[in-house]
Design a protein around this motif. Structure first.
Motif, PDB file in Angstrom:
ATOM      1  N   MET A   1       0.831  -1.200   0.000  1.00 11.56           N
ATOM      2  CA  MET A   1       0.000   0.000   0.000  1.00 11.56           C
ATOM      3  C   MET A   1       0.873   1.260   0.000  1.00 11.56           C
ATOM      4  O   MET A   1       0.660   2.182  -0.786  1.00 11.56           O
ATOM      5  CB  MET A   1      -0.896  -0.008   1.244  1.00 11.56           C
ATOM      6  CG  MET A   1      -1.919   1.102   1.279  1.00 11.56           C
ATOM      7  SD  MET A   1      -3.292   0.840   0.128  1.00 11.56           S
ATOM      8  CE  MET A   1      -4.370   2.183   0.597  1.00 11.56           C
ATOM      9  N   LYS A   2       1.900   1.284   0.879  1.00 12.86           N
ATOM     10  CA  LYS A   2       2.784   2.448   0.945  1.00 12.86           C
ATOM     11  C   LYS A   2       3.547   2.623  -0.359  1.00 12.86           C
ATOM     12  O   LYS A   2       3.724   3.741  -0.850  1.00 12.86           O
ATOM     13  CB  LYS A   2       3.754   2.307   2.118  1.00 12.86           C
ATOM     14  CG  LYS A   2       3.099   2.433   3.480  1.00 12.86           C
ATOM     15  CD  LYS A   2       4.123   2.292   4.593  1.00 12.86           C
ATOM     16  CE  LYS A   2       3.466   2.406   5.959  1.00 12.86           C
ATOM     17  NZ  LYS A   2       4.459   2.224   7.063  1.00 12.86           N
ATOM     18  N   GLN A   3       4.004   1.494  -0.923  1.00 12.02           N
ATOM     19  CA  GLN A   3       4.702   1.567  -2.204  1.00 12.02           C
ATOM     20  C   GLN A   3       3.787   2.094  -3.294  1.00 12.02           C
ATOM     21  O   GLN A   3       4.190   2.901  -4.137  1.00 12.02           O
ATOM     22  CB  GLN A   3       5.223   0.179  -2.600  1.00 12.02           C
ATOM     23  CG  GLN A   3       6.450  -0.273  -1.820  1.00 12.02           C
ATOM     24  CD  GLN A   3       6.952  -1.618  -2.305  1.00 12.02           C
ATOM     25  OE1 GLN A   3       6.215  -2.381  -2.932  1.00 12.02           O
ATOM     26  NE2 GLN A   3       8.205  -1.923  -2.020  1.00 12.02           N
ATOM     27  N   GLY A   4       2.532   1.645  -3.289  1.00  6.93           N
ATOM     28  CA  GLY A   4       1.567   2.086  -4.289  1.00  6.93           C
ATOM     29  C   GLY A   4       1.309   3.579  -4.203  1.00  6.93           C
ATOM     30  O   GLY A   4       1.259   4.277  -5.229  1.00  6.93           O
ATOM     31  N   VAL A   5       1.151   4.082  -2.977  1.00  3.73           N
ATOM     32  CA  VAL A   5       0.932   5.523  -2.783  1.00  3.73           C
ATOM     33  C   VAL A   5       2.146   6.303  -3.277  1.00  3.73           C
ATOM     34  O   VAL A   5       2.008   7.328  -3.957  1.00  3.73           O
ATOM     35  CB  VAL A   5       0.655   5.833  -1.292  1.00  3.73           C
ATOM     36  CG1 VAL A   5       0.667   7.341  -1.051  1.00  3.73           C
ATOM     37  CG2 VAL A   5      -0.688   5.239  -0.878  1.00  3.73           C
ATOM     38  N   LEU A   6       3.340   5.795  -2.963  1.00  4.50           N
ATOM     39  CA  LEU A   6       4.565   6.480  -3.404  1.00  4.50           C
ATOM     40  C   LEU A   6       4.669   6.502  -4.926  1.00  4.50           C
ATOM     41  O   LEU A   6       4.962   7.550  -5.521  1.00  4.50           O
ATOM     42  CB  LEU A   6       5.784   5.783  -2.802  1.00  4.50           C
ATOM     43  CG  LEU A   6       7.148   6.422  -3.127  1.00  4.50           C
ATOM     44  CD1 LEU A   6       7.209   7.855  -2.619  1.00  4.50           C
ATOM     45  CD2 LEU A   6       8.275   5.582  -2.528  1.00  4.50           C
ATOM     46  N   TYR A   7       4.413   5.370  -5.563  1.00  9.86           N
ATOM     47  CA  TYR A   7       4.440   5.314  -7.026  1.00  9.86           C
ATOM     48  C   TYR A   7       3.411   6.280  -7.623  1.00  9.86           C
ATOM     49  O   TYR A   7       3.706   6.989  -8.587  1.00  9.86           O
ATOM     50  CB  TYR A   7       4.141   3.891  -7.514  1.00  9.86           C
ATOM     51  CG  TYR A   7       5.343   2.982  -7.591  1.00  9.86           C
ATOM     52  CD1 TYR A   7       6.429   3.304  -8.405  1.00  9.86           C
ATOM     53  CD2 TYR A   7       5.382   1.778  -6.874  1.00  9.86           C
ATOM     54  CE1 TYR A   7       7.524   2.453  -8.483  1.00  9.86           C
ATOM     55  CE2 TYR A   7       6.482   0.922  -6.955  1.00  9.86           C
ATOM     56  CZ  TYR A   7       7.554   1.263  -7.763  1.00  9.86           C
ATOM     57  OH  TYR A   7       8.636   0.437  -7.851  1.00  9.86           O
ATOM     58  N   GLY A   8       2.200   6.303  -7.049  1.00  8.22           N
ATOM     59  CA  GLY A   8       1.155   7.178  -7.559  1.00  8.22           C
ATOM     60  C   GLY A   8       1.517   8.639  -7.418  1.00  8.22           C
ATOM     61  O   GLY A   8       1.344   9.430  -8.360  1.00  8.22           O
ATOM     62  N   GLN A 227       2.680   0.680 -11.823  1.00  6.51           N
ATOM     63  CA  GLN A 227       3.025   0.060 -10.544  1.00  6.51           C
ATOM     64  C   GLN A 227       2.034   0.459  -9.453  1.00  6.51           C
ATOM     65  O   GLN A 227       1.685  -0.344  -8.589  1.00  6.51           O
ATOM     66  CB  GLN A 227       4.446   0.461 -10.139  1.00  6.51           C
ATOM     67  CG  GLN A 227       5.537  -0.050 -11.059  1.00  6.51           C
ATOM     68  CD  GLN A 227       5.532  -1.554 -11.195  1.00  6.51           C
ATOM     69  OE1 GLN A 227       5.482  -2.289 -10.212  1.00  6.51           O
ATOM     70  NE2 GLN A 227       5.579  -2.030 -12.430  1.00  6.51           N
ATOM     71  N   ALA A 228       1.572   1.713  -9.502  1.00 10.07           N
ATOM     72  CA  ALA A 228       0.596   2.181  -8.512  1.00 10.07           C
ATOM     73  C   ALA A 228      -0.735   1.450  -8.664  1.00 10.07           C
ATOM     74  O   ALA A 228      -1.364   1.072  -7.664  1.00 10.07           O
ATOM     75  CB  ALA A 228       0.388   3.686  -8.653  1.00 10.07           C
ATOM     76  N   THR A 229      -1.174   1.252  -9.912  1.00  8.66           N
ATOM     77  CA  THR A 229      -2.461   0.591 -10.134  1.00  8.66           C
ATOM     78  C   THR A 229      -2.455  -0.859  -9.658  1.00  8.66           C
ATOM     79  O   THR A 229      -3.493  -1.402  -9.292  1.00  8.66           O
ATOM     80  CB  THR A 229      -2.843   0.622 -11.630  1.00  8.66           C
ATOM     81  OG1 THR A 229      -1.811  -0.007 -12.403  1.00  8.66           O
ATOM     82  CG2 THR A 229      -3.048   2.042 -12.112  1.00  8.66           C
ATOM     83  N   LYS A 230      -1.270  -1.489  -9.636  1.00 11.02           N
ATOM     84  CA  LYS A 230      -1.180  -2.871  -9.160  1.00 11.02           C
ATOM     85  C   LYS A 230      -1.348  -2.955  -7.649  1.00 11.02           C
ATOM     86  O   LYS A 230      -1.744  -3.986  -7.121  1.00 11.02           O
ATOM     87  CB  LYS A 230       0.182  -3.471  -9.540  1.00 11.02           C
ATOM     88  CG  LYS A 230       0.380  -3.704 -11.028  1.00 11.02           C
ATOM     89  CD  LYS A 230       1.783  -4.253 -11.278  1.00 11.02           C
ATOM     90  CE  LYS A 230       2.059  -4.421 -12.766  1.00 11.02           C
ATOM     91  NZ  LYS A 230       3.447  -4.907 -13.005  1.00 11.02           N
ATOM     92  N   ARG A 231      -1.019  -1.876  -6.944  1.00  9.86           N
ATOM     93  CA  ARG A 231      -0.941  -1.921  -5.490  1.00  9.86           C
ATOM     94  C   ARG A 231      -2.060  -1.174  -4.777  1.00  9.86           C
ATOM     95  O   ARG A 231      -2.241  -1.351  -3.575  1.00  9.86           O
ATOM     96  CB  ARG A 231       0.411  -1.325  -5.035  1.00  9.86           C
ATOM     97  CG  ARG A 231       1.612  -2.145  -5.453  1.00  9.86           C
ATOM     98  CD  ARG A 231       2.912  -1.365  -5.265  1.00  9.86           C
ATOM     99  NE  ARG A 231       4.107  -2.188  -5.418  1.00  9.86           N
ATOM    100  CZ  ARG A 231       4.628  -2.514  -6.582  1.00  9.86           C
ATOM    101  NH1 ARG A 231       4.055  -2.078  -7.711  1.00  9.86           N
ATOM    102  NH2 ARG A 231       5.701  -3.276  -6.647  1.00  9.86           N
TER     103      ARG A 231
END
Length: 302
Positions: A1-8, A227-231
């Motif tokens: 989740m944190k990685q997804g937010v960062l990528y987004g 990458q964000a959409t995956k997470r």
């Protein structure tokens, strides 16, 4: 989740900062900038595909004439969107460009209703009505349709609709989309260099290097977004997406000196309100669907 937010956040920050990048090439024509962006995007993406040894999956990703036709349509739409955006930035219409990207999610929803037979709740229809009022208000006050904003929103919304038919990962999609228009771009660049109207080689060396990096600047935000959409759930990503037009709006007013009038305030407020109503309505609708029994949810969606 944190990685997804960062990528987004990184992806939408990069898109939000694009006006600063394209402003560097204000002395060039919009078509010339677009042609360079297309050519260097294809070169960079193919380089990534070659070094990762994914050449065969690239060709296998688009079998059949129907899928290639959908990719060609995506190519035309995203090229038109890029050209409009570059023109808007280099001609001091950054604020109107930001308005277009605020409107884009709502127009995408409307296209879903028209072409995919999706159903909306009352709150979502109210949101669409508020957005329409915002466009009508600014049109009446200024006596002209905000065509830059509408064109950007429509081309990107139709692009998203076409992408539903394709469903390729970001790098493969960008590779195929640029393949179709690269020959035209190369011909155009050759012609303007031959007749002496090309301006790229007259740039300062550091600007020319940055122009060559247009491919990197195009591909990497797409990769981060993928990458964000995956997470992340779409609701979370939906909030993050407004980071980009907000940066553009603030840049237009406080850095590029574009006028933000009372008319703009009312029109933008209606569209901001529409986005808020739509988001709340969509979240409530999703919550109700989850709480319903499976057979009830099926009936509700039918």
């Amino acid at each position: 989740m944190k990685q997804g937010v960062l990528y987004g956040i990184v992806a939408y920050l990069a898109w939000g900062m694009l006006p600063f990048y394209w402003k560097l090439f204000q002395s060039m024509g919009s078509l010339e900038i677009l042609a360079h962006r297309i050519v260097w995007s294809l070169i960079f993406v193919l380089f990534i595909i070659v070094i990762t040894k994914r050449w065969k999956p690239l060709w296998a990703a688009a079998p059949g004439a129907k899928l290639k036709g959908a990719l060609f349509l995506c190519s035309m739409l995203i090229s038109a969107n890029w050209l409009l955006y570059i023109w808007a930035v280099t001609n001091d219409h950054v604020m109107e460009a930001s308005l277009g990207y605020y409107m884009n999610p709502l127009i995408s929803v409307l296209l879903g209703v028209l072409f995919l037979k999706e159903k909306l709740g009352i709150g979502q229809w109210v949101a669409l009505g508020m957005a329409a009022l915002g466009v009508i208000f600014i049109t009446v006050e200024y006596g002209q349709v905000p065509w830059v904003a509408l064109s950007l929103a429509l081309t990107f919304a139709f692009y998203g609709l076409a992408k539903k038919l394709v469903n390729l990962e970001a790098m493969f999609g960008l590779a195929w989309e640029t393949v179709f228009v690269t020959p035209l771009s190369l011909v155009y660049l050759f012609i303007i260099e031959m007749n002496g109207t090309g301006t790229a080689f007259a740039l300062e060396w550091w600007k020319f290097v940055l122009l060559l990096l247009a491919g990197v600047g195009t591909a990497m935000p797409l990769y981060w977004f993928a990458q964000a959409t995956k997470r992340l759930p779409l609701s979370t990503l939906g909030f993050i997406q407004y980071l980009s037009p907000t940066i553009q709006l603030l840049s237009a007013v406080f850095l590029f000196g574009e006028a933000f009038t009372t008319t703009h305030l009312i029109s933008f407020s209606l569209i901001w309100g529409a986005l808020l109503v739509f988001t709340i309505s969509s979240m409530r609708k999703k919550t109700v669907s989850v709480q319903m029994k499976p057979d009830q949810a099926i009936k509700e969606q039918a």
